[in-house]
Write a protein that holds these residues in place. Sequence first.
Motif, PDB file in Angstrom:
ATOM      1  N   ALA A  50       0.833  -1.210   0.000  1.00 11.34           N
ATOM      2  CA  ALA A  50       0.000   0.000   0.000  1.00 11.34           C
ATOM      3  C   ALA A  50       0.863   1.253   0.000  1.00 11.34           C
ATOM      4  O   ALA A  50       0.574   2.223  -0.711  1.00 11.34           O
ATOM      5  CB  ALA A  50      -0.932  -0.007   1.206  1.00 11.34           C
ATOM      6  N   GLU A  51       1.946   1.246   0.779  1.00  8.91           N
ATOM      7  CA  GLU A  51       2.840   2.406   0.817  1.00  8.91           C
ATOM      8  C   GLU A  51       3.559   2.591  -0.519  1.00  8.91           C
ATOM      9  O   GLU A  51       3.748   3.718  -0.970  1.00  8.91           O
ATOM     10  CB  GLU A  51       3.828   2.257   1.968  1.00  8.91           C
ATOM     11  CG  GLU A  51       3.164   2.432   3.325  1.00  8.91           C
ATOM     12  CD  GLU A  51       4.070   2.119   4.506  1.00  8.91           C
ATOM     13  OE1 GLU A  51       5.173   1.553   4.303  1.00  8.91           O
ATOM     14  OE2 GLU A  51       3.670   2.433   5.647  1.00  8.91           O
ATOM     15  N   ALA A  54       1.062   4.041  -2.930  1.00  8.26           N
ATOM     16  CA  ALA A  54       0.820   5.458  -2.623  1.00  8.26           C
ATOM     17  C   ALA A  54       1.945   6.332  -3.181  1.00  8.26           C
ATOM     18  O   ALA A  54       1.688   7.399  -3.739  1.00  8.26           O
ATOM     19  CB  ALA A  54       0.690   5.657  -1.117  1.00  8.26           C
ATOM     20  N   CYS A  59       0.038   9.709  -3.761  1.00  5.46           N
ATOM     21  CA  CYS A  59      -1.041   9.851  -2.773  1.00  5.46           C
ATOM     22  C   CYS A  59      -0.448   9.899  -1.371  1.00  5.46           C
ATOM     23  O   CYS A  59       0.654   9.422  -1.147  1.00  5.46           O
ATOM     24  CB  CYS A  59      -1.993   8.664  -2.830  1.00  5.46           C
ATOM     25  SG  CYS A  59      -2.911   8.514  -4.348  1.00  5.46           S
ATOM     26  N   LEU A  61      -0.924   8.275   2.171  1.00  4.98           N
ATOM     27  CA  LEU A  61      -1.569   7.107   2.760  1.00  4.98           C
ATOM     28  C   LEU A  61      -1.518   7.208   4.278  1.00  4.98           C
ATOM     29  O   LEU A  61      -0.474   7.461   4.865  1.00  4.98           O
ATOM     30  CB  LEU A  61      -0.867   5.816   2.312  1.00  4.98           C
ATOM     31  CG  LEU A  61      -1.418   4.529   2.914  1.00  4.98           C
ATOM     32  CD1 LEU A  61      -2.806   4.230   2.363  1.00  4.98           C
ATOM     33  CD2 LEU A  61      -0.472   3.371   2.642  1.00  4.98           C
ATOM     34  N   TYR A  63      -2.200   4.664   7.063  1.00  4.54           N
ATOM     35  CA  TYR A  63      -2.444   3.247   7.359  1.00  4.54           C
ATOM     36  C   TYR A  63      -2.658   3.073   8.853  1.00  4.54           C
ATOM     37  O   TYR A  63      -1.860   3.553   9.651  1.00  4.54           O
ATOM     38  CB  TYR A  63      -1.258   2.399   6.896  1.00  4.54           C
ATOM     39  CG  TYR A  63      -1.459   0.915   7.086  1.00  4.54           C
ATOM     40  CD1 TYR A  63      -2.002   0.145   6.070  1.00  4.54           C
ATOM     41  CD2 TYR A  63      -1.110   0.292   8.272  1.00  4.54           C
ATOM     42  CE1 TYR A  63      -2.207  -1.222   6.240  1.00  4.54           C
ATOM     43  CE2 TYR A  63      -1.307  -1.065   8.453  1.00  4.54           C
ATOM     44  CZ  TYR A  63      -1.848  -1.814   7.429  1.00  4.54           C
ATOM     45  OH  TYR A  63      -2.043  -3.163   7.601  1.00  4.54           O
TER      46      TYR A  63
END
Length: 116
Positions: A50-51, A54, A59, A61, A63
């Motif tokens: 996810a990082e 991003a 973006c 993020l 989390y």
Amino acid sequence: MISMKFLPLLECIAFCLFPFTIVAQVKPKIAMVTHGQLGDPFWLVVRNAAETAARETNCDLDYRSPDHFDLAAMSHLIDEAVASKPDGLIVSIPDVAIIASLNSSGGSRGYSGDFD
């Protein structure tokens, strides 16, 4: 006095000199809440992915995950994430019935989800 026929040319020059970075879009803010514990290797891979995504999509993020599996703590984290008014919200779903009941909280703030 400047002739009116040169006005469009001056407007074009002024537009070209205007720095485009000023009109650049603000980075979208994405909140992600998972039920995985911080030390779990699977959820570490999820967080790292996810990082990376991003960074690649420019973006921000945010989390969040509980220290241990706790749906009440996860509920609190979801409420905090929704209150931060992100542009997008990602939530893992460990128990459809419980998480779906939380949707009413998010839906009142303009978020909705499909828990099927």
